[in-house]
Enzyme design. Structure first.
Site, PDB file in Angstrom:
ATOM      1  N   ASN A   1      -6.793   6.521   4.495  1.00 10.71           N
ATOM      2  CA  ASN A   1      -8.187   6.910   4.275  1.00 10.71           C
ATOM      3  C   ASN A   1      -8.464   8.385   4.552  1.00 10.71           C
ATOM      4  OD1 ASN A   1      -7.907   6.698   7.021  1.00 10.71           O
ATOM      5  ND2 ASN A   1      -9.828   5.622   7.378  1.00 10.71           N
TER       6      ASN A   1
ATOM      7  N   ASP B   1      -0.680   2.527  -5.320  1.00  9.43           N
ATOM      8  CA  ASP B   1      -0.695   1.102  -5.632  1.00  9.43           C
ATOM      9  C   ASP B   1      -1.989   0.763  -6.362  1.00  9.43           C
ATOM     10  OD1 ASP B   1      -1.812   1.808  -2.990  1.00  9.43           O
ATOM     11  OD2 ASP B   1      -2.417  -0.284  -2.933  1.00  9.43           O
TER      12      ASP B   1
ATOM     13  N   ASN C   1      -8.978   3.774  -0.911  1.00  8.86           N
ATOM     14  CA  ASN C   1      -9.397   4.749   0.092  1.00  8.86           C
ATOM     15  C   ASN C   1      -8.675   6.089  -0.019  1.00  8.86           C
ATOM     16  OD1 ASN C   1     -11.306   3.065   1.283  1.00  8.86           O
ATOM     17  ND2 ASN C   1      -9.801   2.133   2.650  1.00  8.86           N
TER      18      ASN C   1
ATOM     19  N   HIS D   1       0.818  -1.215   0.000  1.00  8.14           N
ATOM     20  CA  HIS D   1       0.000   0.000   0.000  1.00  8.14           C
ATOM     21  C   HIS D   1       0.850   1.262   0.000  1.00  8.14           C
ATOM     22  CE1 HIS D   1      -4.168   0.814  -0.194  1.00  8.14           C
ATOM     23  NE2 HIS D   1      -4.440   1.057   1.077  1.00  8.14           N
TER      24      HIS D   1
END
Length: 210
Positions: free
Chosen positions: A71, A96, A117, A20
């Site tokens: 997020n 990503d 997110n 991520h």
């Protein structure tokens, strides 16, 4: 032209090498190449570097790694963009991408968030999805229920190297982005390596008559 380059990821050493955080890997490498240091800035909720003489740029360029967790990425991006009056289409988000295998990347402007997110919050906070995206493939675990754990794990060495190779290749397009030559940047990023030329046929060897 791009004035703000954002890498999406999660802060903290436990996330540093996870899939991520591919966007952070990209910004870290670019900062090294431009010989600038990212530094914490509370006003923008992230690590920030100002690049005053980036090749191709007509003014300062900003590098940003939000320290808000994925997020809430838009909180950081919007704070910097609004202060410096940077429009959404002058922002590049590097992130990503589950829908591309490691070793592939795509460059595009606008679109949805694909369940990402960080992109979702950027769209909400900027009030627009009209920013550029550099999507770095990390592959998909195969089942939707496994995605959350998959993106927060470290990739095997071969996969990490494939992502790093993409990152390195993409830097050749940065100057074009800063010049505003987005079509050329897109072509550079999506260019396929040249196919090896077939070997030339060998002339027949003369054999003496018996």
């Amino acid at each position: 032209m791009i004035k703000l380059m954002v890498g999406l990821g999660n802060p903290g050493p436990e996330y540093e090498d996870t899939r991520h955080n591919a966007g952070f890997w990209w910004i870290d490498g670019l900062a090294r190449g431009l010989k600038v240091m990212l530094a914490p800035d509370k006003a923008y909720h992230g690590l920030v570097a100002r690049v005053n003489h980036a090749p191709g740029a007509s003014g300062p360029v900003w590098l940003l790694e939000p320290m808000t967790y994925m997020n809430l990425s838009g909180k950081s991006v919007a704070a910097l963009a609004r202060f410096f009056k940077i429009a959404p289409d002058e922002i590049l988000a590097v992130h990503d991408e589950l829908d591309l295998p490691p070793g592939e990347m795509k460059f595009k402007k606008g679109g949805g968030n694909g369940g990402h997110n960080g992109l979702r919050d950027m769209q909400a906070q900027l009030g627009s999805g009209d920013f550029w995206r550099l999507r770095l493939g990390i592959g998909h675990p195969g089942h939707k229920a496994e995605v959350a754990g998959y993106v927060l794990r470290k990739p095997p060495l071969a996969e990490r190297q494939a992502v790093e190779d993409c990152i390195e290749k993409s830097y050749a397009a940065v100057e074009l982005m800063l010049r505003g030559e987005m079509d050329k940047a897109l072509a550079r990023i999506h260019a396929k390596p040249p196919r090896p030329k077939p070997p030339k046929p060998q002339p027949p060897v003369d054999t003496p008559n018996p």
